[in-house]
Structures are given as C-alpha cells and as structure tokens.
Design a protein around this motif. Structure first.
Motif, PDB file in Angstrom:
ATOM      1  N   GLU A 100       4.166  -3.109   2.148  1.00 28.21           N
ATOM      2  CA  GLU A 100       4.311  -4.517   2.586  1.00 28.21           C
ATOM      3  C   GLU A 100       4.013  -5.485   1.443  1.00 28.21           C
ATOM      4  O   GLU A 100       4.509  -6.607   1.433  1.00 28.21           O
ATOM      5  CB  GLU A 100       3.457  -4.833   3.824  1.00 28.21           C
ATOM      6  N   ASP A 101       3.243  -5.054   0.447  1.00 22.77           N
ATOM      7  CA  ASP A 101       2.988  -5.924  -0.708  1.00 22.77           C
ATOM      8  C   ASP A 101       4.068  -5.692  -1.763  1.00 22.77           C
ATOM      9  O   ASP A 101       4.734  -6.640  -2.194  1.00 22.77           O
ATOM     10  CB  ASP A 101       1.593  -5.654  -1.274  1.00 22.77           C
ATOM     11  N   VAL A 102       4.270  -4.455  -2.143  1.00 25.32           N
ATOM     12  CA  VAL A 102       5.205  -4.122  -3.219  1.00 25.32           C
ATOM     13  C   VAL A 102       5.910  -2.810  -2.904  1.00 25.32           C
ATOM     14  O   VAL A 102       5.290  -1.877  -2.399  1.00 25.32           O
ATOM     15  CB  VAL A 102       4.435  -3.964  -4.562  1.00 25.32           C
ATOM     16  N   PRO A 107       0.828  -1.200   0.000  1.00 29.99           N
ATOM     17  CA  PRO A 107       0.000   0.000   0.000  1.00 29.99           C
ATOM     18  C   PRO A 107       0.876   1.270   0.000  1.00 29.99           C
ATOM     19  O   PRO A 107       2.041   1.222   0.395  1.00 29.99           O
ATOM     20  CB  PRO A 107      -0.787  -0.101   1.294  1.00 29.99           C
ATOM     21  N   LEU A 108       0.266   2.384  -0.396  1.00 29.59           N
ATOM     22  CA  LEU A 108       0.984   3.654  -0.486  1.00 29.59           C
ATOM     23  C   LEU A 108       1.140   4.292   0.889  1.00 29.59           C
ATOM     24  O   LEU A 108       1.951   5.180   1.091  1.00 29.59           O
ATOM     25  CB  LEU A 108       0.204   4.576  -1.431  1.00 29.59           C
ATOM     26  N   PHE A 109       0.335   3.851   1.855  1.00 23.28           N
ATOM     27  CA  PHE A 109       0.391   4.415   3.220  1.00 23.28           C
ATOM     28  C   PHE A 109      -0.110   3.343   4.178  1.00 23.28           C
ATOM     29  O   PHE A 109      -0.854   2.438   3.768  1.00 23.28           O
ATOM     30  CB  PHE A 109      -0.495   5.678   3.309  1.00 23.28           C
ATOM     31  N   ARG A 152      -2.260  -2.483   7.716  1.00 22.93           N
ATOM     32  CA  ARG A 152      -1.478  -2.851   6.540  1.00 22.93           C
ATOM     33  C   ARG A 152      -0.389  -1.801   6.388  1.00 22.93           C
ATOM     34  O   ARG A 152      -0.668  -0.618   6.256  1.00 22.93           O
ATOM     35  CB  ARG A 152      -2.345  -2.847   5.280  1.00 22.93           C
TER      36      ARG A 152
END
Lengths: 402, 402
Positions: free
Chosen positions: A138-140, A47-49, A134
C-alpha cells in the motif's frame, strides 16, 4: 554603463557552461546532501505482507459485526513471528504491531477495545472490514521508483535507501575548487606584519567556507604576489581543479594582472565586468573540459557577494542539484533606502526576520565593499534593481537569504 | 487524552535539561556551522591605515577645489608599498586601491577623472574632502568584538576570523549520539531475509542523517532484539554518549521492553507519551551529567517527526546555538484538510513553495505513520492544532520547513 553584463545574462552564461560531473558510489552514511545520479527502486512491496497497525486481536470481520463478541484466542503473533495459525469462525489471534495478519483474519481490533476472559477475548466495539490492517504494497510496489534521479538525499532519503536495501548508491561527484588570493599587500593568517601597509587576508577563508557550504571540495592555494610571471606559474595548476577562483587582480588597475593572464592560460573569457554592486569586476571564463574560471574582486564583500550570486549556483549545478540558488523571498522593508547612482543592481546586506506571517527586512547601515562586518551582521541580500533610487518603508522588496 | 504531554511542555522539559557542552579549539577551516564559545575581538583597527578606495591620484583637497587642476606626479603608491613620499602644494601621488594615503594628501581622485601629461596629472572633476579614502578604524576598532560568543560561524565569519588573525577559536563541542533500533523483526541493510515477516530497517539511517544534519556525531549501534536481558546489556553503553536514542519499544505493547528498562538503567523519566500525531509514544529522560535519553516510536515516520520536533532542538542547544528550531513560516493552504480525531496536534507532511510573495502548502495524500514516502515526497510539516478538525483552502497555516 555599456560593457557591463547584466546579472541574468551572466548567470545564463555560467549555467550554460555547467555540466553535472560524473557519478561516484557512496555509502548511505556519506550520502547526506548529495544528489542521486540514478533512480532508486524498491526491492519489494512495502509493506511486504499484510500486517497489523496496532497491538490487539486479529479477527474475521464477520465475527465482530455485532458486539460484544466473544472469540477463542488460539495463539499469538508478534512482529517477526514465524507461526502459522489459521483464524476460523469464532476465533482470534493476539497480535502485535507489525506482525503479519494470520490466515483467515481480515481485521484487527485494538487491545483497548477488548477484555480477556479465560482464554477468550471479548470485543467491545465493531470496526469496518480491514480496519487496522496495513495492506501489502500500500505504500510502495516492488520495482517502483522511490527516489528519482536528481533528488537531494536528506535524512528521510537515507532511511528510504536502507529500507529498499541499498547500502551504496550513485551520486554526482563534488567539484574540486582551487582558491587563490592575489596581492602583494596580503598577509596570510599568522604571517608576521613587516610593513604597516600590509593587510591580513580574509578572502581565501570566506571562499573556503562558501565552497564547503555549496558542497564543493575547497583547496586553499594561498596568496600570489602581483608579479605576472610568478602568478602565471601558480595559475598553471588550474587544470587540476574543476573550478578555479581567484580574488583580486581583475579590476581596472595596471597591477591587476589576473585579467591579462587568463587568455595565455587557455581560458576562454565569457564576460568581464557585471552590472551589479558590489562586485562589478568579475571575470568568468571556461577552460579544459567544462571547467570554470571565476576571477572575483579583491574587496572582501565584493568577493563574497559575487560568489553567492554566481559561483554558488555553478557548484550546486555541477553536483546535479535542481535548486541551485539561495532561497529568494519577499520581505517588507522596515525603513527607507536611498542611493544616488542607480545604474547597477545592488545587493545590500540586510537583516531579515519572519513575523506575523511575513518576512521583514532592515538594511545594515554600513554598505562599503571592504567592510566584512556588513556580512557578519546580516543574513540576507536586499535586491535594489537597476533604475531604482529609492525604496520606501513598508514596501515589498526581494531578498536572498544566506 | 490525559497522561499525554503537550508539545510545548515537552520542549520546555527537554530544553531545561540541556546545557551547552564544553568548548574545544578548532581551526578556521573546520569551523563552519560551529558556535563560538568566546568573543572574538579585532587585533587591530580595520582598516589599519588610511587607504585608497580607488585607483587614481592622492591629492591635497585644496589643490582640486577648482578644476581642471594640473598637479606634478611625484611618485606611485601600490598596495603593500613601503615608500615614503609627501604630497605638497601642487603635487600628487599615483595610487592603487588599498595603498596607504601618502603624507599630506587627504583626497583621492579616481583615475577615470584624470589625464596625464608629461609627468603631470590633470584633474577634471572636483571631489569633497576625504573622498575615496577609507579611514583607519572606520570598519572596526582594535579590541572591538567582531563576532560575539554564541554566534554561528558561516563563511563570512570564517573570513572575519582570518582577518583578525585568529587561526584557532573556541567552539562548543558536538554531542556524541548513540542510535539503537529495537525489534526482532528488523533486518539491517544487506542482511538476508530468512522469514517473510521480517522488515528492512530504516530508522537507524534516517536518525543517523538527522543527527548529522543537526551537527551531532552519530553512532549507529545496530538493532537490538526484543529480549529484555540482551537489550539491557546493550543499553548499558548509554553513558558513553551525550544523547542516546532508541526507536521502538516505547509503545503500549507487552513486548515494548525499552520503557520497562529505563529506570533500571538509571534514567530519570521526565515524560512518556506526547499529545502529537504521529509520534505519540515518545519517552524522554535524563541520566548521568546532563545526558539525554529519547525513546522514539518504531514507526519510521513517527521516529523522524519526533526527532525533528524534540531531538533536533536538543542537539542544536547542546552546541550553543541560539536558534534551535527548524524554520517556521506561515503558508496559504491549497486545498481543504479534514480529520476525525482532533485530540492531538498533528504534523502533516506537506509540500511548501514560495510564490508571489507568500508560501503555499499542499498536504501529501498519504499520511500513515509507517509510510516513509510521505516524508520523501514532502519538504515541511503542516501544524494542525489540538481541537481543529478542518482547515479550509486559502486559509493561513503554520508550517515547519525541513
């Protein structure tokens, strides 16, 4: 059986002569099934934040170590919110899934573990620090390759392209494939039968579908007569196509003219007959810049089998696919299978089904190469290797699903 | 876990509410992947006449019982020939593959077992009566069903349609599918980010690809805000589509408006939450005449999984497919798998490969439902049933290939 090329050798020759085509730019909505000609990287962290994984309350973990805990609700964060609250000791912010975690908070308590009371929230269960949050990236991570060059675009990759803001991407071009039937006796669809010895076409349409299935762009060039001059004139169009396929005219008959014309047309013949059954007479050559010529047999089943075994992988490879073959699995043979002549590798049309954790296979009773029903009523090829005269009920066999 | 509908029950409800759509007429070249809405019968016997399976000589079997036999060659029959010769005692007709068997002859001797000599042919090997002759109607009889109603058209069926002179056939219509994302925080592709809390879309594009993959006609209706009045206005278009899909707005949040609007829109809700993970919040209802509404979750992975499990079969069934589910196989688990909460049936994204006669399966390490990477890096769902907390390395698991 000399002069017959074994299948592995034929495939090696075909694939050695394939180069992926140049790339073109397509929009996401046209990209299904295409192969990426570039690495796609993420435009941001994902996520971006830091954001909430649940609907609930954003809190300081320190404040909910001991429960029940009563916290003052100082405001609300929805997804897409622009607010700027700060969670300090003894306070909480009501939060929705996807909303940014407010400054000061580090943990989210899901709404089902809370109760509200006059502007306060009572937290009834404690959570570990960071729970239901989240974390940024953490994903990308920004700049990370999310879909590598060479990967086929499935629906999930279409979503991923959108999510990294890529409306347009580079993919390998689809090959244009010319398809020509030969034979004086062949009638096209709806053409009037004027002699009883005429036969209605099927090859141009089977191959048309096979080209589409492999991702190519088919061009049905109709039916050419068994007249060398006319045939040669029509075949001069080979240079317009990335792949040119004929059916008929490559067997040992005197009237099989295709084989006598190919060298005049500048086609460098790499192999003629194959050690397979059906589809022994297959002529393969290259011309122009990495263009491929396939002279397939005229029998409907032989043409279809030769396509599935040799042309399908070539069309796939031209589009940059890594996996170029039809799915091959092992199946249990249900019933015996015998043949007299074991010189060639046979691709017997069969029905395959999955049951109790294994594939099972039953050969279709009619295996003659002019009987299209054997393909229509089957869903796989059973492979009978060279030198094998008999397969026994219950033994494992190799099958190619189609 | 009450109020959560088990998957089997949900699927039963969905499929009970599906009727195949009306049929439409398509040309062969557009028919790939469509399902026949009529039985296709053969227009003639196939073969239409006794013909030669080989290049060689058409003879009376009586004349070649003893070999070598010397026969006078009285003429030649090519494929498509119009000649009218009669084979009498001591004579033969030179014949090409596919050519009609001349009157009087009953057997064909392949050219490789002959020698020619001043207008005579010497037959060096005897054959049984009828050898190398394809008999009229041995593949298909006139009026026989060659492709039954309900069968999917593959390339082989395209060839078969041509061969029975069917340029145009009836197939079931493809459903039109409206796709709407909801959420104030969602930015479309290329839309400018004005607040840090905005998130780039993916669902509309993943679902677009999934609808295409299932054979439907997708319509991307964009992103609706979390405002009940606006959302309701946009959703009034549901009647234009056979299936309407929303993503987001069906979870337990106060701002999840879709679930509060469906009844106003005349949608008869059949179930809301499902006993599966991911994708618990799925709302399904019917409206108009056999039209289907799917309210999918907003998380990218949840939306994609819910589509694959529930919407994919519905779209397939609407087009008349008999096989409506993605391929399910058994695989050997490579590595242990554990989970705390075993209340719901889990669909873990995993990588599956075929090796030594069996499928093998390895779950992807990141399973969070907002991580699209878990789908991009996988090719199957591993099914973890309700009540199962642990799966052991080496045990058989059920996987759904995608």
């Amino acid at each position: 059986m000399k002069n017959l090329t074994p299948l592995e050798e034929a495939l090696k020759i075909v694939l050695e002569n394939v180069k992926p085509l140049e790339s073109e730019r397509v929009f996401i909505h046209e990209a299904l099934g295409r192969v990426l000609a570039e690495d796609v990287v993420s435009d941001t962290d994902k996520p971006l934040f830091d954001n909430s994984a649940m609907d609930g309350y954003a809190v300081r973990w320190e404040d909910i170590k001991e429960v029940p805990a009563k916290l003052k609700v100082i405001g609300e964060y929805a997804a897409g919110t622009g607010e700027n609250l700060k969670v300090e000791k003894g306070t909480a912010v009501k939060i929705f899934t996807g909303a940014p975690i407010p400054e000061g908070a580090d943990t989210v308590v899901p709404v089902e573990y809370t109760e509200t009371q006059d502007g306060y929230v009572i937290v009834k269960k404690s959570f570990k620090q960071g729970a239901n949050v989240r974390r940024r990236g953490e994903d990308v991570k920004k700049g990370e390759v999310v879909i590598p060059k060479g990967k086929e675009i499935r629906p999930y990759e279409m979503g991923m392209l959108a999510s990294v803001n890529r409306a347009v991407v580079s993919v390998y071009r689809k090959p244009h494939v010319g398809i020509l039937s030969t034979g004086d006796e062949i009638l096209d669809v709806c053409e009037e039968q004027t002699k009883p010895s005429q036969i209605r076409t099927s090859n141009n349409y089977t191959v048309y579908g096979q080209v589409l299935q492999a991702g190519g762009i088919p061009h049905n060039l109709g039916i050419a007569p068994d007249e060398p001059q006319k045939l040669k004139e029509i075949m001069r169009s080979i240079h317009k196509y990335d792949i040119f396929i004929t059916t008929g005219g490559v067997s040992m008959g005197e009237k099989d003219y295709v084989q006598y014309l190919v060298e005049d047309l500048g086609i460098d013949v790499k192999f003629h007959k194959l050690r397979i059954k059906p589809a022994k007479p297959v002529l393969f050559g290259v011309y122009g810049e990495n263009k491929l010529f396939f002279g397939l047999p005229g029998n409907p089943v032989s043409a279809a089998v030769a396509f599935d075994l040799l042309v399908y992988p070539a069309i796939k490879a031209m589009q940059g696919h890594r996996e170029v073959f039809k799915q091959k699995v092992t199946a249990i043979l249900e019933g015996d299978y015998r043949r007299k002549n074991a010189d060639r590798r046979e691709f017997a049309r069969c029905r395959v089904w999955f049951e109790n954790g294994r594939y099972h296979c039953e050969p279709y009773p009619k295996q003659d190469s002019h009987m299209l029903t054997s393909l229509v009523n089957s869903n796989a090829y059973m492979v009978v290797y060279e030198g094998v005269n008999e397969l026994k009920k219950g033994q494992e066999v190799e099958v190619i699903l189609f």
